[in-house]
Design a protein around this motif. Structure first.
Motif, PDB file in Angstrom:
ATOM      1  N   TYR A   6     -26.785 -29.267 -16.715  1.00 59.42           N
ATOM      2  CA  TYR A   6     -27.003 -27.848 -16.431  1.00 59.42           C
ATOM      3  C   TYR A   6     -27.209 -27.108 -17.738  1.00 59.42           C
ATOM      4  N   ARG A   7     -28.262 -26.296 -17.812  1.00 59.27           N
ATOM      5  CA  ARG A   7     -28.568 -25.538 -19.027  1.00 59.27           C
ATOM      6  C   ARG A   7     -27.862 -24.183 -19.063  1.00 59.27           C
ATOM      7  N   ASP A   8     -27.645 -23.561 -17.890  1.00 57.22           N
ATOM      8  CA  ASP A   8     -27.041 -22.228 -17.828  1.00 57.22           C
ATOM      9  C   ASP A   8     -26.284 -22.113 -16.513  1.00 57.22           C
ATOM     10  N   LEU A   9     -24.954 -22.114 -16.596  1.00 58.09           N
ATOM     11  CA  LEU A   9     -24.159 -22.039 -15.368  1.00 58.09           C
ATOM     12  C   LEU A   9     -24.287 -20.683 -14.680  1.00 58.09           C
ATOM     13  N   GLY A  10     -24.710 -19.660 -15.428  1.00 65.91           N
ATOM     14  CA  GLY A  10     -24.944 -18.346 -14.828  1.00 65.91           C
ATOM     15  C   GLY A  10     -26.102 -18.345 -13.851  1.00 65.91           C
ATOM     16  N   LYS A  11     -26.978 -19.337 -13.960  1.00 67.06           N
ATOM     17  CA  LYS A  11     -28.134 -19.433 -13.058  1.00 67.06           C
ATOM     18  C   LYS A  11     -27.847 -20.273 -11.814  1.00 67.06           C
ATOM     19  N   ASN A  29     -33.430 -25.026 -14.717  1.00 65.00           N
ATOM     20  CA  ASN A  29     -32.039 -24.958 -15.158  1.00 65.00           C
ATOM     21  C   ASN A  29     -31.334 -26.310 -15.133  1.00 65.00           C
ATOM     22  N   ASN A  73     -17.135 -30.223 -16.904  1.00 71.29           N
ATOM     23  CA  ASN A  73     -17.500 -29.044 -17.689  1.00 71.29           C
ATOM     24  C   ASN A  73     -17.534 -29.403 -19.178  1.00 71.29           C
ATOM     25  N   TYR A 113     -24.675 -26.329 -24.815  1.00 68.47           N
ATOM     26  CA  TYR A 113     -25.020 -25.237 -23.900  1.00 68.47           C
ATOM     27  C   TYR A 113     -23.787 -24.555 -23.305  1.00 68.47           C
ATOM     28  N   ASN A 114     -22.591 -25.142 -23.521  1.00 66.85           N
ATOM     29  CA  ASN A 114     -21.348 -24.702 -22.892  1.00 66.85           C
ATOM     30  C   ASN A 114     -21.490 -24.682 -21.371  1.00 66.85           C
ATOM     31  N   THR A 115     -22.007 -25.778 -20.847  1.00 70.09           N
ATOM     32  CA  THR A 115     -22.204 -25.895 -19.397  1.00 70.09           C
ATOM     33  C   THR A 115     -21.448 -27.115 -18.898  1.00 70.09           C
TER      34      THR A 115
END
Length: 122
Positions: A6-11, A29, A73, A113-115
């Motif tokens: 995952y590149r962006d957990l916000g997505k 993503n 994570n 990426y902190n994902t």
């Protein structure tokens, strides 16, 4: 085995508890990798359990098993890297060496990426 980065957990649009519901399919993503190990999980399940699932579950407090999916994570990936380095240097079963290298690459990117990464044992 299928690895999902995952590149962006916000997505991530859907969550199932702590597990992202987006995947395992390619999107802008998500990157998906079908690992290149030389084991057939159905035939070599004991090797998967001994050489992969049991140690990863112990290190990362995950719930990997045959035909199971879990999400690691970035913090869990940090814990996983030293074990992967050990396995790459001295694998318990050389058939898993390509998978360990691929998993390390995804884990390092997840940390950057902190994902996190999804792992499906299939």
């Amino acid at each position: 085995m299928i690895l999902t980065l995952y590149r962006d957990l916000g997505k991530v649009e859907h969550w199932y508890g702590k597990i992202p519901g987006d995947g395992p399919f390619e999107t802008d993503n998500v990157s998906v990798l079908f690992t290149s190990e030389d084991c057939d999980m159905d035939e070599d399940w004991e090797a998967y359990e001994t050489c992969f699932c049991d140690p990863v579950n112990a290190i990362c407090d995950s719930l990997l098993g045959m035909y199971e999916y879990d999400f690691l994570n970035a913090e869990q990936c940090k814990k996983l890297i030293p074990w992967l380095d050990e396995q790459i240097g001295h694998p318990n079963d050389k058939r898993f060496l390509p998978m360990y290298k691929e998993l390390k690459d995804y884990a390092l990117k997840a940390i950057e990426y902190n994902t996190g990464i999804g792992i499906e044992c299939c």
